[in-house]
Design an enzyme around this catalytic site. Structure first.
Site, PDB file in Angstrom:
ATOM      1  N   CYS A  72       1.083  -1.309   0.109  1.00 22.26           N
ATOM      2  CA  CYS A  72       0.384   0.077  -0.081  1.00 22.26           C
ATOM      3  C   CYS A  72       1.280   1.186   0.003  1.00 22.26           C
ATOM      4  O   CYS A  72      -0.159   2.219  -0.137  1.00 22.26           O
ATOM      5  CB  CYS A  72      -1.383   0.254   1.393  1.00 22.26           C
ATOM      6  SG  CYS A  72      -1.909  -1.742   1.637  1.00 22.26           S
ATOM      7  N   PHE A 100      -9.744  -5.246   0.006  1.00 26.32           N
ATOM      8  CA  PHE A 100      -9.082  -5.357  -0.629  1.00 26.32           C
ATOM      9  C   PHE A 100     -10.553  -5.629  -2.069  1.00 26.32           C
ATOM     10  O   PHE A 100     -10.972  -5.344  -2.252  1.00 26.32           O
ATOM     11  CB  PHE A 100      -7.697  -6.762  -0.917  1.00 26.32           C
ATOM     12  CG  PHE A 100      -6.612  -5.527  -0.124  1.00 26.32           C
ATOM     13  CD1 PHE A 100      -6.119  -4.850   0.141  1.00 26.32           C
ATOM     14  CD2 PHE A 100      -6.553  -6.467   1.223  1.00 26.32           C
ATOM     15  CE1 PHE A 100      -4.672  -4.354   0.975  1.00 26.32           C
ATOM     16  CE2 PHE A 100      -5.353  -6.019   1.682  1.00 26.32           C
ATOM     17  CZ  PHE A 100      -4.824  -5.300   1.844  1.00 26.32           C
ATOM     18  N   HIS A 105      -3.600   6.876   2.659  1.00 22.54           N
ATOM     19  CA  HIS A 105      -4.097   5.796   1.910  1.00 22.54           C
ATOM     20  C   HIS A 105      -4.756   5.573   3.068  1.00 22.54           C
ATOM     21  O   HIS A 105      -5.045   5.486   3.884  1.00 22.54           O
ATOM     22  CB  HIS A 105      -3.176   5.137   2.089  1.00 22.54           C
ATOM     23  CG  HIS A 105      -3.463   3.835   1.561  1.00 22.54           C
ATOM     24  ND1 HIS A 105      -3.920   3.292   0.442  1.00 22.54           N
ATOM     25  CD2 HIS A 105      -2.869   2.436   2.752  1.00 22.54           C
ATOM     26  CE1 HIS A 105      -3.598   1.571   0.448  1.00 22.54           C
ATOM     27  NE2 HIS A 105      -3.547   1.930   1.946  1.00 22.54           N
ATOM     28  N   ASN A 145     -10.177  -0.782  -0.506  1.00 19.15           N
ATOM     29  CA  ASN A 145      -8.694  -0.484  -0.428  1.00 19.15           C
ATOM     30  C   ASN A 145      -7.829  -1.216  -1.432  1.00 19.15           C
ATOM     31  O   ASN A 145      -7.463  -2.698  -1.805  1.00 19.15           O
ATOM     32  CB  ASN A 145      -8.154  -1.431   1.351  1.00 19.15           C
ATOM     33  CG  ASN A 145      -6.852  -1.338   0.927  1.00 19.15           C
ATOM     34  OD1 ASN A 145      -5.524  -0.487   0.027  1.00 19.15           O
ATOM     35  ND2 ASN A 145      -5.981  -1.288   2.047  1.00 19.15           N
TER      36      ASN A 145
HETATM   37  C1  MLC Z   1     -11.667  -4.026   9.675  1.00 20.64           C
HETATM   38  C2  MLC Z   1     -12.509  -3.120  10.071  1.00 20.64           C
HETATM   39  C3  MLC Z   1     -12.689  -2.402   9.461  1.00 20.64           C
HETATM   40  C4  MLC Z   1     -13.304  -3.763  11.071  1.00 20.64           C
HETATM   41  O1  MLC Z   1     -13.677  -2.713  12.273  1.00 20.64           O
HETATM   42  P1  MLC Z   1     -13.699  -2.224  14.006  1.00 20.64           P
HETATM   43  O2  MLC Z   1     -12.777  -2.444  13.927  1.00 20.64           O
HETATM   44  O3  MLC Z   1     -14.257  -1.268  13.373  1.00 20.64           O
HETATM   45  O4  MLC Z   1     -14.794  -3.533  14.253  1.00 20.64           O
HETATM   46  P2  MLC Z   1     -14.574  -4.899  15.166  1.00 20.64           P
HETATM   47  O5  MLC Z   1     -13.042  -4.054  16.343  1.00 20.64           O
HETATM   48  O6  MLC Z   1     -15.894  -4.805  15.737  1.00 20.64           O
HETATM   49  O7  MLC Z   1     -14.265  -6.030  14.259  1.00 20.64           O
HETATM   50  C5  MLC Z   1     -14.527  -6.370  13.316  1.00 20.64           C
HETATM   51  C6  MLC Z   1     -14.130  -7.658  13.386  1.00 20.64           C
HETATM   52  O8  MLC Z   1     -12.702  -7.725  12.793  1.00 20.64           O
HETATM   53  C7  MLC Z   1     -11.766  -7.970  12.959  1.00 20.64           C
HETATM   54  N1  MLC Z   1     -10.569  -7.809  12.303  1.00 20.64           N
HETATM   55  C8  MLC Z   1      -9.877  -6.375  12.664  1.00 20.64           C
HETATM   56  N2  MLC Z   1      -9.114  -6.374  12.093  1.00 20.64           N
HETATM   57  C9  MLC Z   1      -8.390  -7.576  11.237  1.00 20.64           C
HETATM   58  C10 MLC Z   1      -7.428  -7.806  11.189  1.00 20.64           C
HETATM   59  N3  MLC Z   1      -5.896  -7.515  11.439  1.00 20.64           N
HETATM   60  N4  MLC Z   1      -7.367  -9.220  11.306  1.00 20.64           N
HETATM   61  C11 MLC Z   1      -7.532  -9.398  11.370  1.00 20.64           C
HETATM   62  N5  MLC Z   1      -8.664  -9.406  11.973  1.00 20.64           N
HETATM   63  C12 MLC Z   1      -9.273  -8.632  12.476  1.00 20.64           C
HETATM   64  C13 MLC Z   1     -12.230  -8.577  13.951  1.00 20.64           C
HETATM   65  O9  MLC Z   1     -11.383  -9.662  15.154  1.00 20.64           O
HETATM   66  C14 MLC Z   1     -13.694  -8.618  14.222  1.00 20.64           C
HETATM   67  O10 MLC Z   1     -13.918 -10.106  14.618  1.00 20.64           O
HETATM   68  P3  MLC Z   1     -14.928 -10.721  14.633  1.00 20.64           P
HETATM   69  O11 MLC Z   1     -16.231  -9.568  14.678  1.00 20.64           O
HETATM   70  O12 MLC Z   1     -15.200 -12.010  14.431  1.00 20.64           O
HETATM   71  O13 MLC Z   1     -14.520 -10.917  15.965  1.00 20.64           O
HETATM   72  C15 MLC Z   1     -11.150  -1.732  10.953  1.00 20.64           C
HETATM   73  O14 MLC Z   1     -10.419  -2.757  12.124  1.00 20.64           O
HETATM   74  C16 MLC Z   1      -9.961  -1.496  10.315  1.00 20.64           C
HETATM   75  O15 MLC Z   1     -10.453  -0.265   9.544  1.00 20.64           O
HETATM   76  N6  MLC Z   1      -9.603  -2.023  10.426  1.00 20.64           N
HETATM   77  C17 MLC Z   1      -7.880  -2.038   9.620  1.00 20.64           C
HETATM   78  C18 MLC Z   1      -7.683  -2.906   8.850  1.00 20.64           C
HETATM   79  C19 MLC Z   1      -6.183  -2.805   7.785  1.00 20.64           C
HETATM   80  O16 MLC Z   1      -5.152  -2.453   9.222  1.00 20.64           O
HETATM   81  N7  MLC Z   1      -5.864  -2.594   6.952  1.00 20.64           N
HETATM   82  C20 MLC Z   1      -4.552  -2.004   6.506  1.00 20.64           C
HETATM   83  C21 MLC Z   1      -4.528  -2.959   5.105  1.00 20.64           C
HETATM   84  S1  MLC Z   1      -2.890  -3.414   5.086  1.00 20.64           S
HETATM   85  C22 MLC Z   1      -2.914  -2.045   3.868  1.00 20.64           C
HETATM   86  O17 MLC Z   1      -3.190  -0.613   3.117  1.00 20.64           O
HETATM   87  C23 MLC Z   1      -0.985  -1.604   3.867  1.00 20.64           C
HETATM   88  C24 MLC Z   1      -0.696  -3.276   2.513  1.00 20.64           C
HETATM   89  O18 MLC Z   1      -1.267  -3.462   2.064  1.00 20.64           O
HETATM   90  O19 MLC Z   1       0.590  -2.486   2.357  1.00 20.64           O
END
Ligand code: MLC
Length: 404
Positions: A178, A229, A318, A351
């Protein structure tokens, strides 16, 4: 033509070399001169996606994982995503794509090594039209992707699709994830400022096909990746000292830096495996970004001796996930609309990894053209990815946007 200078001493040679270098460099800062974006034709609403995904991967026997995917989709801030793989013909022809335990990398690379540069060409064609000069005026090409690992790489095919000149200087960036878009733009800045007259085409393109497979018990990342994604391509033309008769300067790139957050190498990872690309997105990513972003911004603005108030800036962040934007908004104390361009891109496209930040830049430009430039002239482009790496580019509104 002036006669070549006589070199009579070391001091004269130093002077001549200094003068040659001065003439080789641009006078002004690298500037965004054109932007284009593209997506595959096939699109799906986020509400429909869990049913589709569990059906095509024959995974209905994991109802708890489907429920989790539904929960993540609901909270993702995404309404729809474009994906090449949303095409029953592709999956019928390649049943191995849905099972990560079957060897499928060869077939995936075969498809993406053609489809990814073609998607990039669609965005680049728009960026070139926006720029207003012929494709043969492009001197450098930077192509960023993790979805098409093959040599000769996709940049060569992309250059031939666009009809670039045979002497175009090509560079491929791969596996930056990303932060690929941020890295490519920084490199374009270096090239444009150090090569007078250079016009750099930055093209970023990603396709989730390289990492599309069915769910597995315990592999939580599969659910998060499949919820967030999407596929897309973004292209930007970068050059310094614009020719006002034909070129329209949009954003000046005043400063650029990269920061690696110590001890976070395990948080975001990608690896090509026989069953497709494995990826891991650790659960602490939003917090790690949140606790480092302000220092990156302070260091960047200190470097150019500009005093900035975060709420006076425009933001091209991003949108890695909804929570990443929420955390950034909170730690920087930003007003509600500050990250509106990032949130809109997340909502409409998901994303798209390194490509996404180009969509955000394009959305900001659209807003400035529609509503005029409100607020200050300075902005920040921020992208994040494996490392954990933070790319920071300080932007300034250029004359082509001020005129509106
Ligand atoms: C995924 C979300 C939309 C979920 O929203 P909330 O956090 O408000 O909700 P929540 O806490 O109830 O979580 C909902 C469910 O998602 C799960 N969850 C959250 N983060 C997780 C992760 N990193 N890996 C696995 N599961 C995950 C929780 O355990 C939960 O599961 P359950 O409901 O079963 O308990 C958010 O956490 C978010 O935007 N996180 C950031 C994601 C991220 O790191 N993106 C970067 C991608 S990489 C990037 O962009 C760069 C690259 O690729 O190089």
């Amino acid at each position: 033509m002036a006669p070549a200078p006589m070199i009579t001493s070391a001091a004269t040679a130093d002077k001549v070399v200094h003068e040659i270098r001065r003439k080789q460099r641009a006078d002004g800062p690298a500037t965004v001169l054109g932007i284009g974006t593209a997506n595959p034709e096939t699109c799906m609403s986020q509400d429909e996606y869990p049913d589709y995904y569990f059906r095509v991967t024959n995974s209905e026997h994991f109802p708890h994982l489907k429920d989790r995917l539904k929960r993540i989709c609901k909270k993702s801030g995404i309404e729809k995503r474009f994906m090449y793989v949303l095409n029953d013909e592709v999956l019928e022809a390649h049943p191995e794509f849905t099972d990560r335990n079957l060897p499928s990398l060869d077939a995936r690379v075969e498809i993406t090594s053609k489809a990814v540069p073609e998607l990039a060409a669609a965005a680049a064609t728009k960026a070139i039209a926006d720029w207003g000069r012929p494709a043969t005026d492009i001197t450098h090409l930077i192509f960023s992707t993790y979805s098409a690992v093959k040599a000769p790489s996709g940049d060569r095919y992309l250059a031939s699709l666009l009809g670039l000149r045979p002497t175009v200087s090509r560079t491929v960036l791969s596996l930056h994830g990303c932060y690929g878009g941020g890295r490519a733009l920084q490199l374009a800045k270096e090239l444009a400022e150090n090569n007078r007259g250079a016009r750099v085409l930055v093209a970023c393109a990603e396709m989730t096909l390289i990492a599309f497979y069915g769910p597995e018990e315990g592999a939580d990342d599969t659910m998060i990746g499949h919820a967030l994604f999407g596929d897309g391509s973004g292209a930007v033309i970068v050059g310094a000292d614009p020719d006002d008769a034909v070129e329209r300067p949009l954003f000046e790139m005043a400063f650029a830096s990269q920061t690696t957050v110590p001890n976070t190498e395990h948080l975001i990872t990608m690896q090509h495996n026989m069953g497709g690309m494995d990826y891991h997105v650790g659960s602490g990513v939003p917090e790690i970004i949140g606790s480092n972003i302000e220092q990156c911004l302070v260091d960047a603005f200190d470097s150019i001796a500009v005093k900035a108030k975060w709420n006076d800036l425009f933001w091209a962040v991003h949108p890695g996930g909804r929570r990443i934007l929420d955390v950034i908004q909170e730690v920087l104390g930003l007003g509600d609309g500050a990250l509106a361009a990032s949130r809109k891109v997340l909502r409409e496209f998901g994303n798209m990894s390194g490509t996404t930040v180009v969509f955000v830049l394009s959305e900001l430009r659209r807003r400035f053209e529609a509503n005029g430039v409100e607020g200050g002239e300075w902005g920040a482009l921020m992208a994040f990815g494996p490392g954990v790496t933070v790319e920071t580019i300080l932007l300034r509104i250029a004359s082509g946007l001020k005129k509106n």
